[in-house]
Design a protein around this motif. Structure first.
Motif, PDB file in Angstrom:
ATOM      1  N   THR A  64     -12.995  -6.278  15.539  1.00 63.55           N
ATOM      2  CA  THR A  64     -14.048  -7.246  15.822  1.00 63.55           C
ATOM      3  C   THR A  64     -13.572  -8.392  16.709  1.00 63.55           C
ATOM      4  N   VAL A  65     -12.300  -8.367  17.073  1.00 64.36           N
ATOM      5  CA  VAL A  65     -11.781  -9.330  18.044  1.00 64.36           C
ATOM      6  C   VAL A  65     -12.050  -8.828  19.454  1.00 64.36           C
ATOM      7  N   THR A  66     -11.710  -7.559  19.706  1.00 64.08           N
ATOM      8  CA  THR A  66     -11.907  -6.968  21.030  1.00 64.08           C
ATOM      9  C   THR A  66     -13.234  -6.233  21.144  1.00 64.08           C
ATOM     10  N   HIS A  67     -13.938  -6.091  20.023  1.00 66.70           N
ATOM     11  CA  HIS A  67     -15.225  -5.389  19.968  1.00 66.70           C
ATOM     12  C   HIS A  67     -15.092  -3.923  20.390  1.00 66.70           C
ATOM     13  N   GLN A  91       0.843  -1.188   0.000  1.00 61.84           N
ATOM     14  CA  GLN A  91       0.000   0.000   0.000  1.00 61.84           C
ATOM     15  C   GLN A  91       0.883   1.243   0.000  1.00 61.84           C
ATOM     16  N   ARG A  92       0.316   2.374  -0.485  1.00 62.57           N
ATOM     17  CA  ARG A  92       0.935   3.702  -0.385  1.00 62.57           C
ATOM     18  C   ARG A  92       1.953   3.954  -1.497  1.00 62.57           C
ATOM     19  N   THR A  93       2.524   5.147  -1.475  1.00 64.39           N
ATOM     20  CA  THR A  93       3.618   5.521  -2.378  1.00 64.39           C
ATOM     21  C   THR A  93       4.711   6.190  -1.556  1.00 64.39           C
ATOM     22  N   PRO A  94       5.911   5.610  -1.508  1.00 60.77           N
ATOM     23  CA  PRO A  94       6.272   4.331  -2.127  1.00 60.77           C
ATOM     24  C   PRO A  94       5.586   3.159  -1.443  1.00 60.77           C
ATOM     25  N   LEU A  95       5.455   2.046  -2.177  1.00 58.64           N
ATOM     26  CA  LEU A  95       4.767   0.875  -1.645  1.00 58.64           C
ATOM     27  C   LEU A  95       5.492   0.308  -0.429  1.00 58.64           C
ATOM     28  N   VAL A  96       4.727  -0.035   0.596  1.00 59.44           N
ATOM     29  CA  VAL A  96       5.275  -0.690   1.781  1.00 59.44           C
ATOM     30  C   VAL A  96       4.397  -1.896   2.105  1.00 59.44           C
ATOM     31  N   PRO A  97       4.968  -2.963   2.649  1.00 62.71           N
ATOM     32  CA  PRO A  97       4.151  -4.117   3.034  1.00 62.71           C
ATOM     33  C   PRO A  97       3.316  -3.806   4.273  1.00 62.71           C
ATOM     34  N   VAL A  98       2.085  -4.243   4.268  1.00 58.48           N
ATOM     35  CA  VAL A  98       1.165  -4.037   5.386  1.00 58.48           C
ATOM     36  C   VAL A  98       0.593  -5.394   5.786  1.00 58.48           C
ATOM     37  N   LYS A  99       0.593  -5.676   7.069  1.00 57.86           N
ATOM     38  CA  LYS A  99       0.040  -6.923   7.595  1.00 57.86           C
ATOM     39  C   LYS A  99      -1.287  -6.616   8.269  1.00 57.86           C
ATOM     40  N   ALA A 100      -2.306  -7.415   7.969  1.00 63.26           N
ATOM     41  CA  ALA A 100      -3.633  -7.183   8.536  1.00 63.26           C
ATOM     42  C   ALA A 100      -4.286  -8.509   8.886  1.00 63.26           C
ATOM     43  N   VAL A 101      -5.241  -8.457   9.809  1.00 69.91           N
ATOM     44  CA  VAL A 101      -6.019  -9.624  10.217  1.00 69.91           C
ATOM     45  C   VAL A 101      -7.257  -9.711   9.338  1.00 69.91           C
ATOM     46  N   LEU A 102      -7.540 -10.894   8.813  1.00 64.92           N
ATOM     47  CA  LEU A 102      -8.726 -11.085   7.988  1.00 64.92           C
ATOM     48  C   LEU A 102      -9.990 -11.048   8.836  1.00 64.92           C
ATOM     49  N   ASP A 103     -11.069 -10.542   8.213  1.00 64.88           N
ATOM     50  CA  ASP A 103     -12.335 -10.404   8.912  1.00 64.88           C
ATOM     51  C   ASP A 103     -13.460 -10.593   7.903  1.00 64.88           C
ATOM     52  N   LEU A 104     -14.492 -11.337   8.265  1.00 63.32           N
ATOM     53  CA  LEU A 104     -15.650 -11.500   7.396  1.00 63.32           C
ATOM     54  C   LEU A 104     -16.733 -10.483   7.715  1.00 63.32           C
ATOM     55  N   SER A 105     -16.432  -9.528   8.587  1.00 64.66           N
ATOM     56  CA  SER A 105     -17.357  -8.438   8.876  1.00 64.66           C
ATOM     57  C   SER A 105     -16.615  -7.125   8.626  1.00 64.66           C
ATOM     58  N   GLY A 106     -17.147  -6.027   9.114  1.00 60.05           N
ATOM     59  CA  GLY A 106     -16.499  -4.738   8.921  1.00 60.05           C
ATOM     60  C   GLY A 106     -16.917  -4.087   7.614  1.00 60.05           C
ATOM     61  N   ALA A 107     -16.842  -2.761   7.581  1.00 64.63           N
ATOM     62  CA  ALA A 107     -17.295  -2.008   6.413  1.00 64.63           C
ATOM     63  C   ALA A 107     -16.204  -1.807   5.377  1.00 64.63           C
TER      64      ALA A 107
END
Length: 446
Positions: A133-136, A59-75
């Motif tokens: 959505t893990v900690t609500h 993501q971004r410029t310049p590109l950087v790696p981003v780590k995220a947790v998968l979620d089947l909810s959220g907007a």
């Protein structure tokens, strides 16, 4: 600061954002010369205590790696933009009152940020409510756009990259990342929401349908979430799974939002399925059918899928009925002391082994409809290895009157191929890939 107001758009930027977000601007695909057939998110299971499923992208410029947790909810996708953590030359605000802001169903607006402009400090900017959505826990944050790049192949190595030039997401605060897997700076939403990854990627890259496939791996292995035209699904060494070989069941819409922050009348963006019964070893378990239906007024009850719940969670009376039936079918296997959060555990040394995991009775989730389908769960997805060599039935007591009666957790979905077809509003599932002598680690795209 956010006020509940909508201000009129009127800037060229708002028009540009609308064009990009509704896919009228061309996405770049490095090395392909056009839009990709599909893009992929790599998926792994956190080796720590969280048992969350994590992914990474650029993501971004310049590109950087981003780590995220998968979620089947959220907007939306949300990432930590706090304390100068987000640096990019290509981010843009989504103006208050603009069509993208309205389409995100937000009535919040940032109007009085005192500091220097930054992704987390912008005026006249659409406000969102990123939620852990893990900690609500939920908070307010700016809705902005920036470059997002995903690989177009998964094996033998990721790449080349396909780039979305103006991908909409929400800025979260650093404290919102508490409780997430180590190194994760946000959550990647796979929900049916308009600006979650499935719909937004389909619009950006002009995929023929809003559809994605999810293959969750156990710890120590790799899986994937694939968006676009990935059919038929290929697995090494040479297995192909077509949509004709998947079992399909309708995806239901809960008429009442299950989000941490929502407005009256909002529907849920999560994935519900019509489980009408449960069987253990082929025998029906007596449960209150009313609990399995979604109450149209309150939104309570029903069955949903969740990758942030590590294990399947059952309303208390359903939990007692299922564990009681399972215990009766396994009366000849020596028991072991309970290990929290499980109550039904066995001496692992006395449980046989099969291609699809421990040799225990099957658990079936029966889906209603004219052509009733069953999601058959075998030992690899029903049993959990715990300390001392014990094996426990991997279901958890959800208490009395929970919001959702049955929450199918991540462990039950591992090494199963799931296809979320948002166009047809249906879920396709393979049951255990282990039966076909493969697993999610062998998934191949490209």
């Amino acid at each position: 600061m956010y006020i509940m107001a909508r201000l009129p758009a009127g800037t060229p930027l708002a028009a540009l954002l609308l064009l990009c977000l509704l896919s009228s601007c061309r996405a770049a695909s490095s090395g392909s010369g056009g839009n990709p057939r599909a893009v992929v998110l790599p998926v792994s299971k956190d080796a720590g205590a969280t048992q969350q499923y994590v992914t990474s992208f650029r993501q971004r410029t310049p590109l950087v790696p981003v780590k995220a947790v998968l979620d089947l909810s959220g907007a939306t996708l949300w990432v930590d933009c706090d304390s100068g953590r987000y640096a990019s030359t290509t981010y843009r605000r989504v103006p208050c009152g603009s069509k993208p802001c309205r389409l995100s169903r937000s009535a919040a607006c940032a109007t009085s940020c005192p500091g220097a402009p930054s992704p987390s400090c912008l005026n006249d900017t659409c406000g969102g409510f990123p939620s852990n959505t893990v900690t609500h826990v939920s908070t307010g944050g700016n809705v902005i756009t920036d470059v997002l790049s995903l690989p177009t192949t998964s094996r033998p190595a990721p790449g080349p990259l396909a780039t979305a030039p103006a991908f909409l997401f929400t800025c979260g605060a650093t404290f919102l990342t508490e409780g997430l897997a180590a190194g994760a700076s946000g959550m990647a939403s796979l929900s049916r929401a308009r600006f979650a990854l499935p719909s937004q990627l389909a619009a950006t890259f002009r995929f023929p349908a809003r559809r994605f496939a999810l293959c969750l791996p156990p710890a120590g292995a790799a899986g994937a979430a694939v968006f676009g035209d990935a059919r038929p699904y290929a697995f090494q060494p040479g297995l192909v799974i077509s949509n004709a070989s998947l079992v399909y069941t309708p995806l239901l819409v809960n008429p009442v939002s299950t989000a941490g922050v929502s407005a009256e009348g909002d529907k849920s963006d999560e994935y519900f399925v019509g489980v009408t019964g449960i069987k253990v070893n082929g025998r029906a378990v007596p449960v209150n059918a009313t609990l399995l239906a979604i109450d149209r007024k309150s939104g309570a009850g029903g069955t949903k899928l969740s990758v942030t719940e590590p294990y399947t969670v059952l309303e208390r009376s359903i939990y007692r009925a299922v564990t009681g039936a399972f215990a009766a079918e396994t009366a000849m296997i020596p028991r072991a002391p309970a290990v929290a959060p499980f109550t039904l555990c066995y001496d692992g040394g006395k449980v046989g082994s099969t291609r699809v995991g421990p040799a225990v009775p099957t658990v079936e989730l029966v889906m209603g409809g004219d052509d009733a389908a069953s999601w058959v769960v075998f030992g690899a997805n029903s049993m959990v290895a715990v300390r001392g060599g014990a094996l426990c039935l991997g279901v958890v007591d959800g208490g009395e009157a929970p919001r959702t009666s049955v929450v199918i957790g991540g462990h039950m979905m591992e090494d199963n191929l799931l296809e979320f077809d948002l166009e047809a509003s249906r879920l396709g599932f393979s049951s255990s890939l282990l039966f076909r002598q493969t697993n999610c680690n062998n998934f191949r795209l490209g």
